[in-house]
Scaffold this active site. Structure first.
Site, PDB file in Angstrom:
ATOM      1  N   CYS A  17       4.724   0.533  -7.866  1.00  0.00           N
ATOM      2  CA  CYS A  17       5.307  -0.686  -7.337  1.00  0.00           C
ATOM      3  C   CYS A  17       6.747  -0.799  -7.834  1.00  0.00           C
ATOM      4  O   CYS A  17       7.009  -0.708  -9.034  1.00  0.00           O
ATOM      5  CB  CYS A  17       4.506  -1.907  -7.790  1.00  0.00           C
ATOM      6  SG  CYS A  17       5.055  -3.430  -7.003  1.00  0.00           S
ATOM      7  N   CYS A  22       0.877  -1.161   0.000  1.00  0.00           N
ATOM      8  CA  CYS A  22       0.000   0.000   0.000  1.00  0.00           C
ATOM      9  C   CYS A  22       0.923   1.222   0.000  1.00  0.00           C
ATOM     10  O   CYS A  22       2.137   1.073   0.044  1.00  0.00           O
ATOM     11  CB  CYS A  22      -0.867  -0.051   1.253  1.00  0.00           C
ATOM     12  SG  CYS A  22      -2.333   0.960   1.184  1.00  0.00           S
ATOM     13  N   CYS A  36      -3.780  -0.592  -3.243  1.00  0.00           N
ATOM     14  CA  CYS A  36      -4.203   0.759  -3.616  1.00  0.00           C
ATOM     15  C   CYS A  36      -3.585   1.097  -4.965  1.00  0.00           C
ATOM     16  O   CYS A  36      -2.524   0.583  -5.319  1.00  0.00           O
ATOM     17  CB  CYS A  36      -3.836   1.790  -2.548  1.00  0.00           C
ATOM     18  SG  CYS A  36      -2.088   2.184  -2.409  1.00  0.00           S
TER      19      CYS A  36
END
Length: 142
Positions: free
Chosen positions: A90, A11, A83
């Site tokens: 990422c 997240c 999210c």
């Protein structure tokens, strides 16, 4: 001997949704190694996340936000973003990632209104996380 399953839940702040998902997955099967981290970790787990998880018998009060960089070179069976910001940002993992998934949820910490409404948003998102991660558990891990 069965292979140990290792899952990282990502997240942005690692203070709410990823912590709840980690708590639920670990409760489904204590043999799974579940970790959570954030791309920009907060200072502490959101107190309302701790409260609504305790309502369903899961204690995440000893969890703390961690930076994803500490997990970057490890091998993972699953890296799951919860999210869209973490999904878009990422990092590239130096270790091997077998499966990368996105299971997105609204951020209840952004809810505004009465304390009752805010708490209801945390409960709604908590229940969605439980349902979606239970489906993931049953379809992918059992």
């Amino acid at each position: 001997m069965e292979k140990l399953i290792k899952i990282l839940i990502l997240c942005t702040g690692n203070s709410c949704r990823s912590q709840m998902a980690q708590g639920f997955l670990q409760s489904f099967d204590p043999a799974i190694k579940v970790f959570s981290a954030g791309t920009q970790p907060g200072a502490a787990v959101n107190p309302m996340a701790i409260k609504v998880m305790s309502e369903v018998g899961i204690d995440i009060s000893n969890h703390s936000p961690k930076n994803v960089t500490q997990y970057i070179d490890e091998e993972w069976d699953y890296v799951i973003t919860v999210c869209s910001n973490a999904d878009e940002n990422c990092p590239v993992f130096g270790g091997k990632v077998a499966h990368r998934l996105h299971i997105g949820f609204d951020d209840p910490s952004e809810a505004t209104g009465t304390p009752e409404f805010i708490q209801s948003e945390f409960r709604r998102v908590r229940d969605e996380i439980k349902e979606r991660f239970h489906q993931f558990y049953l379809s992918e891990l059992v």
